[in-house]
Design an enzyme around this catalytic site. Structure first.
Site, short mmCIF file in Angstrom:
data_model
loop_
_atom_site.label_atom_id
_atom_site.label_comp_id
_atom_site.label_asym_id
_atom_site.label_seq_id
_atom_site.Cartn_x
_atom_site.Cartn_y
_atom_site.Cartn_z
N GLY A 135 0.76 -1.18 -0.07
CA GLY A 135 0.30 -0.12 0.03
C GLY A 135 0.91 1.42 0.19
O GLY A 135 2.24 1.17 0.21
N GLY A 167 0.14 5.70 0.44
CA GLY A 167 -0.63 6.71 0.98
C GLY A 167 -0.08 8.00 1.19
O GLY A 167 1.13 7.99 0.88
N THR A 168 -0.71 9.25 1.75
CA THR A 168 -0.03 10.27 1.93
C THR A 168 1.09 10.58 2.83
O THR A 168 1.95 11.00 2.83
CB THR A 168 -1.09 11.22 2.37
OG1 THR A 168 -2.28 10.35 2.98
CG2 THR A 168 -1.59 12.29 1.38
N TYR A 169 0.75 9.35 3.82
CA TYR A 169 1.91 9.15 5.02
C TYR A 169 3.10 8.28 4.78
O TYR A 169 4.12 8.54 5.33
CB TYR A 169 1.22 8.80 6.10
CG TYR A 169 0.32 9.95 6.78
CD1 TYR A 169 0.57 11.03 6.93
CD2 TYR A 169 -1.15 9.54 6.74
CE1 TYR A 169 -0.38 12.04 7.21
CE2 TYR A 169 -2.18 10.51 7.26
CZ TYR A 169 -1.75 11.84 7.43
OH TYR A 169 -2.70 12.73 7.66
N GLY A 170 2.98 7.74 3.53
CA GLY A 170 4.23 6.71 3.46
C GLY A 170 3.58 5.46 2.81
O GLY A 170 2.77 5.30 1.96
N ASP A 215 -11.74 9.80 9.86
CA ASP A 215 -11.63 9.52 8.80
C ASP A 215 -12.04 8.12 8.45
O ASP A 215 -11.12 7.24 7.82
CB ASP A 215 -10.06 9.52 8.46
CG ASP A 215 -9.61 9.53 6.95
OD1 ASP A 215 -10.46 9.76 6.23
OD2 ASP A 215 -8.55 9.39 6.54
#
Lengths: 306, 470
Positions: free
Chosen positions: B35, B37-40, B157
């Site tokens: 995966g 995402g924005t965080y890593g 979220d």
């Protein structure tokens, strides 16, 4: 707070506008919800073994050095708070990180740079927890040392792991707005009493380690003193009677904390400010600091054995 | 500065290149990237000592140079360290790579998530999710959420890709709420969601937020649960608005439009605080001028208004956040007391003869290394038709990044706590030679260890009440 949310069904009410962050503004929150939250905080405090524990330095030299180093640290934290425009609660949170770190790790005598680096890391972490706008690390100016961002980040990680990532510490600021209207019947329209209580808490924190007293006790004692500095044991018990049974607060501790706060105020008022506010590494000063243990500690009566 | 602990340091200036990994990394066999995402990035790994244990390792992106440790990482780790519940993702370890100061979180791995489960039913088996599974998933989701809300935590979220479901093993079919990057504790300052620098999908966003409400409550999570419930029933997002990406404060008119079309126009009579919401006041023409012929929620979700499922759903999608059902109330709803009763294994109905759907396993991109660099190994796909990577580009219907947390079947609390201590030993902030502690007397060490042990086991000081009175 929006008046229409005051009677809302219990739910986690949060605010995100900046006005809510002004500490002098008195907010009234949905009663039941806030009461429950305050109760859960007090319960958390009583389960925690953070408070009232004994500091581990036992030789006098280290203790004196640490005592002075802490006072300098507090002064640096408070003045940097002002420069960077942080809230008071952020500075206080920073101080709780500092005190908890010091209680778990040892800093050698004279390692002035380590104390400064620790202050910066703690204040930066506290800002990340409490502030909406967080400055980059280069905005934190230490006196006499120029720490690179990567060094500060390493120290941040060290603080985080030493505190086991438990960064949401309870402070007296969590309680202030809740206790004030319960103790003072009249509304504090201009926020005078809140400001006064905040001043008391901050003066207290210079002298007393944040782990010595439970935050709820400090909050309620400072609110009491802000409202009335002539309380006797009996009149005080009368004032907090309902509150203390509701939250199962210990009257004895509140009373001694009230007296300690008062003592610190009396001493402060009797001390020329040129001495009491001496800071050795204020961020604005440019002289490289030399520690002189013998002279640098004007506040002698420190309740905690550092 | 010196350490009080006595365990040996980890990660002391060892190289992070794949041939010579730091000590903490050597306990894992990296399978590949699952995966992004924005965080890593998120990786699938196995524990070398126990190959049957799967772990998802989330690597935080380095924060901008000069910003220090990312506030999102601090918040997420802080929250996850303190929570422990069957229906919340389990953080088993935090690793710090001391060379570049990157942070890695190790979670129990979960094979499935609601996004994939819904997609599989919609695109592959062309069949609704069975009643038992829907009800079990919803019940467990509410159970986890009730725990969070009781502990003064808002998730903020919730969406199908953040709701994980365990694959084969002891915890098969158990639902886990994941991704606490945006979660908040009561009283913590709230940054408006839109300037967190984060992609948050608007499909599950509550109307009070869309209308610019600044004082919002845990009811926003319940709205999202309502949207997810409807999506489980129909296999389609309930309110699929077009997102406006403008800054700084995008007004999501299309999303509101989608909601009003189904639920009808909100009125100040039914929702008194509506009049105070910023966008309601400023966008009178747009919002209030519009007339909506509401087809009714029941026709969209194909449920009779008398159906308890419909009753529960409509209470979750109540406009007024103060009237919206809470997680604790929802768990008591009649829907959960009638057949089929919800169960622990949401994927396998207890009644024999019920068809069991075999959901595909998560695709693994074996090309990407822990550092996010691409290696030369040939790609392997576990299943599915995803070709290389799992970024949003290969899944056109997903407008949000891949979920960042996966859960596995494992409980390793002891080990994890040991590693926290280990991690704290090795930092030398200024790279200045430091003396070992002169004053670390034995009794202090003991005290310290006791303290740590206590902390690790029971997480003292955290509100433990099972459910708050609502």
């Amino acid at each position: 707070m929006d008046p229409d949310t005051r009677f809302s069904l219990p739910s986690l009410l949060c605010e995100e506008d900046e006005s809510s962050l002004q500490e002098t503004k008195l907010v009234s929150s949905p009663k039941s919800e806030d009461d429950l939250y305050i109760r859960s905080l007090i319960e958390t405090e009583s389960k925690s073994n953070d408070y009232g524990c004994v500091c581990v330095c036992d030789d006098d030299n280290s203790r004196n050095w640490l005592k002075c180093a802490r006072l300098d640290a507090v002064n640096w934290i408070f003045s940097t708070r002002e420069i960077l425009g942080f809230q008071f609660r952020t500075a206080y949170l920073c101080l709780t990180y500092f005190d908890r770190f010091i209680s778990r790790r040892f800093i050698d005598n004279g390692k002035d740079w380590a104390i400064q680096l620790l202050c910066i890391a703690c204040l930066s972490l506290a800002a990340k927890m409490e502030e909406l706008m967080v400055p980059s690390l280069s905005h934190y100016k230490a006196q006499g040392y120029n720490f690179e961002s990567s060094v500060i980040q390493r120290m941040e990680l060290m603080v985080l792991t030493t505190l086991e990532w438990k960064m949401s510490c309870i402070t007296p600021f969590s309680y202030l707005h809740h206790f004030l209207p319960k103790i003072n019947d009249e509304r504090d329209y201009d926020g005078f009493l809140v400001s006064k209580a905040i001043d008391l808490i901050l003066d207290f924190s210079k002298d007393v380690n944040s782990m010595d007293h439970r935050p709820s006790v400090v909050a309620i004692a400072s609110v009491l003193l802000a409202c009335d500095d002539q309380l006797t044991r009996n009149t005080m018990e009368f004032k907090i009677g309902v509150l203390s049974s509701f939250y199962s607060l210990e009257k004895e501790h509140i009373h001694s904390c009230y007296n300690l706060l008062k003592e610190i105020q009396t001493k402060k008022n009797n001390t020329p400010c040129s001495i009491s506010l001496t800071t050795h590494w204020s961020p604005s000063s440019t002289v490289k600091r030399k520690l002189r243990f013998e002279q640098s500690c004007p506040l002698q009566k420190i309740s905690r054995r550092l | 500065m010196s350490n009080r602990g006595n365990s040996s340091g980890s990660g002391s200036n060892s190289n992070i290149s794949s041939s010579n990994r730091p000590e903490w990394l050597q306990q894992y066999d990296l399978i590949g990237k699952i995966g992004e995402g924005t965080y890593g990035l998120v990786f699938l790994a196995k524990i070398k000592s126990n190959r049957s244990k799967s772990i998802a390792i989330k690597k935080f992106k380095q924060s901008k140079d000069g910003d220090g440790v990312s506030p999102t990482a601090i918040r997420e780790i802080m929250l996850l360290r303190e929570i422990s519940h069957d229906n919340v993702v389990k953080l088993v370890n935090v690793h710090i790579n001391h060379i570049d100061m990157s942070l890695y979180l190790a979670f129990d791995y979960a094979e499935h998530d609601l996004y994939e489960i819904i997609r599989h039913h919609r695109d592959k088996v062309n069949q609704a999710i069975n009643q038992y599974t829907v009800k079990s998933i919803l019940w467990q989701l509410l159970n986890g959420l009730n725990y969070l809300h009781s502990n003064w935590i808002m998730h903020r979220d919730l969406k199908p890709s953040n709701i994980l479901v365990m694959g084969d093993g002891e915890e098969q079919g158990v639902v886990k709420i994941a991704d606490f990057g945006l979660a908040r504790i009561y009283q913590a300052p709230l940054k408006p969601l839109f300037d967190n620098g984060v992609v948050v999908t608007i499909w599950y966003r509550a109307p009070e937020l869309l209308l610019g409400g600044k004082h919002y409550t845990s009811a926003v999570d319940m709205w999202a649960v309502g949207c997810i419930f409807a999506e489980l029933l129909t296999l389609k997002p309930l309110f699929q608005g077009q997102e406006v990406k403008a800054t700084p404060n995008p007004f999501q008119l299309d999303q509101l439009d989608k909601i009003f079309k189904v639920l009808g126009h909100p009125t100040v009579e039914k929702w008194p605080t509506l009049a105070h919401l910023p966008h309601w006041q400023t966008d009178q023409q747009h919002i209030q001028g519009h007339k909506y012929d509401s087809p009714g929620l029941y026709s969209v979700v194909h449920l009779s208004p008398k159906n308890p499922a419909y009753d529960l759903l409509s209470k979750m999608l109540e406009y007024d956040p103060r009237k919206r059902i809470t997680a604790a109330q929802a768990l008591e709803h009649e829907y959960f007391r009638m057949e089929p009763l919800p169960g622990r294994n949401a994927l396998v109905p207890p009644q024999p003869g019920e068809k069991i759907v075999n959901y595909p396993t998560r695709p693994v991109d074996t090309n990407t290394d822990f550092e996010g660099t691409t290696s030369l190994q040939p790609a392997q796909q576990a299943s599915g038709n995803v070709s290389g990577g799992m970024g949003p580009h290969v899944m056109p219907t997903r407008n949000v990044p891949r979920p960042m947390h996966m859960v596995g079947m494992q409980r390793m609390q002891q080990q994890s706590m040991a590693a926290y201590n280990l991690a704290s030993q090795a930092i030398n902030p200024a790279n200045i030679p430091m003396q070992r502690g002169v004053a670390a007397q034995p009794h202090q060490q003991q005290q310290q260890q006791q303290l740590r042990r206590k902390d690790g086991m029971g997480m003292p000081g955290y509100p433990q009440q099972k459910s708050r009175r609502f």
